[in-house]
Design an enzyme around this catalytic site. Structure first.
Site, PDB file in Angstrom:
ATOM      1  N   SER A   4     -11.912-100.812 -26.853  1.00  0.00           N
ATOM      2  CA  SER A   4     -13.202-100.374 -26.321  1.00  0.00           C
ATOM      3  C   SER A   4     -14.002 -99.518 -27.287  1.00  0.00           C
ATOM      4  O   SER A   4     -15.215 -99.340 -27.108  1.00  0.00           O
ATOM      5  CB  SER A   4     -12.996 -99.604 -25.011  1.00  0.00           C
ATOM      6  OG  SER A   4     -12.182 -98.462 -25.224  1.00  0.00           O
ATOM      7  N   ASP A 305     -17.635 -91.276 -20.001  1.00  0.00           N
ATOM      8  CA  ASP A 305     -16.862 -91.519 -18.789  1.00  0.00           C
ATOM      9  C   ASP A 305     -15.453 -90.962 -18.976  1.00  0.00           C
ATOM     10  O   ASP A 305     -15.202 -90.226 -19.944  1.00  0.00           O
ATOM     11  CB  ASP A 305     -16.856 -93.002 -18.400  1.00  0.00           C
ATOM     12  CG  ASP A 305     -16.151 -93.895 -19.428  1.00  0.00           C
ATOM     13  OD1 ASP A 305     -15.432 -93.370 -20.299  1.00  0.00           O
ATOM     14  OD2 ASP A 305     -16.307 -95.133 -19.347  1.00  0.00           O
ATOM     15  N   HIS A 308     -14.177 -92.792 -22.480  1.00  0.00           N
ATOM     16  CA  HIS A 308     -14.969 -93.124 -23.661  1.00  0.00           C
ATOM     17  C   HIS A 308     -15.987 -92.046 -24.051  1.00  0.00           C
ATOM     18  O   HIS A 308     -16.651 -91.481 -23.185  1.00  0.00           O
ATOM     19  CB  HIS A 308     -15.716 -94.433 -23.419  1.00  0.00           C
ATOM     20  CG  HIS A 308     -14.818 -95.549 -23.008  1.00  0.00           C
ATOM     21  ND1 HIS A 308     -14.746 -96.017 -21.704  1.00  0.00           N
ATOM     22  CD2 HIS A 308     -13.939 -96.284 -23.728  1.00  0.00           C
ATOM     23  CE1 HIS A 308     -13.867 -96.994 -21.641  1.00  0.00           C
ATOM     24  NE2 HIS A 308     -13.347 -97.176 -22.847  1.00  0.00           N
TER      25      HIS A 308
END
Length: 333
Positions: A4, A305, A308
């Site tokens: 990610s 979040d 991340h």
């Protein structure tokens, strides 16, 4: 290739719970569009192509709207939730803690990302011919980020079967094999990122940090062990006579982020333990959704979040990577 940290939207096109193509993701992206990037804005992938003067955004390879110019100038193969451990992309974890559910599931495993890259090479040869495609593959820069999900999650599900030393060595062996496979496909210039401070992301603090939500020291210890072994292995590969003309650079992003968390005021931050989305304690992916409130001043938050970083954080981290990109380019010249 990667997870990610680099995925610019590949997970939009696969069956997975690790999706980020809905608000409030993309809140600071041009046009406030949720593109599948796991952040409020752009990622390291985008900053790399921008600093190289190629384009402003790096498209995901699985995007059905890719054009010839996109393929020629670079695409992203990363998938949020992936890792060097083949079990990592398969994980579906349900953790009950303070009434929150944490899901990670269905990412593209590294072997499949390699398969997509091979497919890309074939497409490129069809589009521009064998000679030019070989030159593009040989002279392009490849950025890899893998290991975060392995040390941050998978290890804790299988640690009864593996201690830190053996698990970190296992991950590095997988990394080494992957780098060799890329070399065999014509790749010569690689920047491999270390893991981030996996034990200090808000979700890890919430799930493993006790009532005071401290960093998960065990996760950080494993991350540091893996990063050190990976750095040593990359140095060994650079000295391997069987890999002539290869340039692999290990880039530490663990300590730059750790320093931001320890001394946030030095970087213009104020909030380190909580994220901008929702309660800031655990939400990411489907839990960070249009119904979740967001902070009023994202620039004060290190994390967007529960897992991340924000675009601002990535920009600061990228200053380190930018030097490595420059180092590789100078070596080529």
């Amino acid at each position: 290739m990667g997870d990610s940290i680099l995925d610019t939207g590949n997970n939009n096109y696969i069956v997975t719970m690790s999706k980020f193509n809905f608000p409030p993701y993309g809140k600071n992206f041009p046009g406030k569009i949720p593109t599948g990037r796991p952040s409020d804005g752009r990622l390291i992938s985008d900053f790399v192509v921008e600093i190289l003067g190629i384009k402003y955004l790096l498209p995901s390879y699985l995007d059905p709207n890719l054009g010839v110019e996109d393929l020629v100038t670079g695409v992203c193969f990363a998938s949020a939730g992936s890792g060097y451990d083949r079990e990592t992309p398969k994980i579906l974890v349900t953790t009950f803690y303070l009434y929150f559910l944490l899901f990670v599931s269905g990412a593209l495993p590294v072997p499949y990302q390699l398969k997509l890259f091979k497919q890309y090479v074939k497409k490129l040869r069809t589009l521009v011919g064998e000679q030019r495609s070989d030159d593009i593959i040989k002279n392009s820069l490849y950025v890899i980020s893998l290991g975060n999900n392995d040390v941050g999650l998978t290890y804790f599900l299988r640690k009864k079967k593996s201690d830190m030393a053996s698990y970190s060595s296992f991950l590095v062996s997988q990394a080494s094999a992957t780098l060799r496979q890329l070399y065999g496909l014509g790749v010569r210039n690689i920047v491999h990122l270390s893991t981030i401070v996996t034990g200090c992301v808000p979700a890890s603090r919430t799930l493993f940090g006790g009532v005071r939500r401290q960093c998960n020291d065990e996760s950080n210890e494993l991350a540091m062990m893996y990063n050190k072994k990976l750095s040593n292995e990359i140095e060994r590969l650079n000295n391997d006579v069987r890999l002539p003309n290869s340039s692999i650079v290990f880039v530490d992003v663990y300590y730059p982020l750790f320093n931001m968390i320890r001394y946030p005021e030095n970087y213009g931050f104020a909030i380190t333990k909580k994220a901008c989305c929702g309660t800031g304690t655990v939400e990411f992916g489907i839990l960070c959704n249009p119904l979740a409130p967001t902070c009023t001043n994202i620039s004060k938050y290190i994390f967007w979040d529960g897992v991340h970083p924000t675009e601002k954080t990535y920009k600061i981290i990228f200053s380190k990577i930018g030097k490595s990109v420059d180092k590789l380019l100078r070596k080529q010249l």
